[in-house]
Design an enzyme around this catalytic site. Structure first.
Site, PDB file in Angstrom:
ATOM      1  N   GLU A 136      -0.234  -1.018  18.084  1.00 41.91           N
ATOM      2  CA  GLU A 136      -0.115  -2.133  19.042  1.00 41.91           C
ATOM      3  C   GLU A 136      -0.112  -1.608  20.487  1.00 41.91           C
ATOM      4  OE1 GLU A 136       0.128  -5.563  18.647  1.00 41.91           O
ATOM      5  OE2 GLU A 136      -0.391  -5.274  16.551  1.00 41.91           O
TER       6      GLU A 136
ATOM      7  N   CYS B 133      -1.993  -2.332   4.722  1.00 38.91           N
ATOM      8  CA  CYS B 133      -1.613  -3.009   5.968  1.00 38.91           C
ATOM      9  C   CYS B 133      -2.879  -3.075   6.801  1.00 38.91           C
ATOM     10  CB  CYS B 133      -0.544  -2.189   6.686  1.00 38.91           C
ATOM     11  SG  CYS B 133      -0.202  -2.740   8.376  1.00 38.91           S
TER      12      CYS B 133
ATOM     13  N   HIS C 134      -3.426  -3.107   9.828  1.00 39.09           N
ATOM     14  CA  HIS C 134      -3.493  -2.236  11.013  1.00 39.09           C
ATOM     15  C   HIS C 134      -4.088  -0.856  10.661  1.00 39.09           C
ATOM     16  CE1 HIS C 134      -0.682  -5.080  12.861  1.00 39.09           C
ATOM     17  NE2 HIS C 134      -0.801  -4.443  14.015  1.00 39.09           N
TER      18      HIS C 134
ATOM     19  N   CYS D 270      -2.949 -10.305   7.064  1.00 39.85           N
ATOM     20  CA  CYS D 270      -1.758  -9.460   7.125  1.00 39.85           C
ATOM     21  C   CYS D 270      -1.161  -9.391   5.726  1.00 39.85           C
ATOM     22  CB  CYS D 270      -0.776 -10.105   8.105  1.00 39.85           C
ATOM     23  SG  CYS D 270       0.833  -9.317   8.198  1.00 39.85           S
TER      24      CYS D 270
ATOM     25  N   ASP E 254      -2.554 -12.536  12.411  1.00 38.92           N
ATOM     26  CA  ASP E 254      -1.841 -11.326  11.994  1.00 38.92           C
ATOM     27  C   ASP E 254      -0.635 -11.169  12.917  1.00 38.92           C
ATOM     28  OD1 ASP E 254      -1.314  -8.779  10.748  1.00 38.92           O
ATOM     29  OD2 ASP E 254      -2.251  -7.781  12.442  1.00 38.92           O
ATOM     30  N   SER E 255       0.266 -10.263  12.551  1.00 30.91           N
ATOM     31  CA  SER E 255       1.396  -9.959  13.414  1.00 30.91           C
ATOM     32  C   SER E 255       0.916  -9.313  14.721  1.00 30.91           C
ATOM     33  CB  SER E 255       2.330  -8.981  12.706  1.00 30.91           C
ATOM     34  OG  SER E 255       1.632  -7.777  12.445  1.00 30.91           O
TER      35      SER E 255
HETATM   36  N1  DGL Z   1      -0.827  -5.999   9.717  1.00 29.64           N
HETATM   37  C1  DGL Z   1       0.265  -6.307   8.903  1.00 29.64           C
HETATM   38  C2  DGL Z   1       0.016  -6.032   7.439  1.00 29.64           C
HETATM   39  O1  DGL Z   1      -1.100  -6.097   6.993  1.00 29.64           O
HETATM   40  C3  DGL Z   1       1.659  -5.981   9.226  1.00 29.64           C
HETATM   41  C4  DGL Z   1       2.115  -5.166  10.279  1.00 29.64           C
HETATM   42  C5  DGL Z   1       3.517  -5.484  10.688  1.00 29.64           C
HETATM   43  O2  DGL Z   1       3.633  -6.334  11.560  1.00 29.64           O
HETATM   44  O3  DGL Z   1       4.454  -4.884  10.145  1.00 29.64           O
HETATM   45  O4  DGL Z   1       0.926  -5.801   6.702  1.00 29.64           O
END
Ligand code: DGL
Length: 262
Positions: A151, A183, A185, A73, A10-11
């Site tokens: 984060e 997302c 997160h 992600c 993931d990011s």
């Molecule tokens: N966790 C990521 C997602 O599901 C992206 C978050 C990001 O880096 O913008 O979209």
């Protein structure tokens, strides 16, 4: 190959919401998780930048011997999974906003989607929504600012509360009864969101569906682990080790985990 790890990236820390579902459903599998927090948020980047970062993440996981890769992600999946599938032989599992289940569940015919700019503007998302939401009003909201706070380990903060209010209030006022978290997160924000919505809105995410799909693809390719012990897990991050420790300690007990900077 069977006992090689499942790779997940993931990011940043968001994909841990998917990782948790995977290790619960597949307790004997080893996993390697890569959190590219130094380059988050991906959601504000161009498609080409997202593809380049996904290629880098994939190369690292392949060097670790991963037998399958979960793109945990939505932003990376909607912008890069077709490219990754064409370039590499390993199976990829992606995640997309759960619009279809929301469209089937809504009684008010109004659903909300909270996701990144990169996901909401992607062609893949446009195609999926066109397919599943005819006759349903969709309130799409970019959750700008949420990922950096998560984060930074600021899930419980006044900044987070005011951003969430800004994004969720219009949905409540518009009679939305299903909210799709698009997302990975955002599942970490469910307690805060629920404080605002009570039971008026059902919150839907794709975590369990991704874990089930991972299991199905392992079976299909005959690469399910034959390990009888609990799996071992390594989490690599380039910057967010403290946040990861906090998120993992809070929920996961009794697992063999190594946390390392890369
Ligand atoms: N966790 C990521 C997602 O599901 C992206 C978050 C990001 O880096 O913008 O979209």
């Amino acid at each position: 190959m069977s006992n090689h790890p499942i790779g997940i990236f993931d990011s940043g820390v968001g994909g841990l919401s998917i990782w948790k579902e995977i290790i619960q459903l597949l307790p004997n599998e080893n996993t390697v998780y890569l959190a590219d927090s130094a380059n988050a948020p991906y959601g504000e980047r161009t498609k080409n930048q997202i593809i380049d970062l996904c290629v880098k993440n994939t190369e690292i996981l392949l060097k670790k011997g991963c037998k399958l890769i979960v793109v945990a992600c939505n932003t990376a999946t909607t912008n890069a999974i077709q490219f990754l599938r064409a370039k590499y032989d390993v199976p990829f599992i992606g995640i997309e906003p759960a619009i279809k289940p929301a469209a089937l569940k809504t009684k008010t015919n109004k659903i909300g989607i909270l996701a990144t700019k990169g996901t909401l503007n992607s062609e893949l998302f446009a195609a999926t929504s066109e397919k599943h939401v005819s006759g349903i009003e969709v309130i799409e909201t970019i959750g700008k600012g949420l990922v950096p706070l998560i984060e930074d380990n600021k899930i419980n903060s006044t900044e987070m509360d005011s951003l969430l209010k800004k994004y969720i209030k219009p949905m409540l006022e518009n009679d939305v009864d299903c909210l799709v978290l698009g997302c990975t997160h955002y599942p970490f924000l469910v307690p805060q969101i629920k404080k605002m919505t009570g039971d008026t809105i059902e919150i839907i995410d794709s975590g369990l569906a991704v874990a089930k799909q991972t299991k199905a693809i392992l079976v299909k390719h005959q690469i399910t682990s034959n390990n009888t012990q609990k799996g071992e897990h390594i989490i690599y991050s380039n910057t967010a080790l403290t946040t990861i420790k906090h998120l993992v300690d809070a929920t996961e007990k009794n697992i063999q985990l190594v946390l390392e900077k890369y």
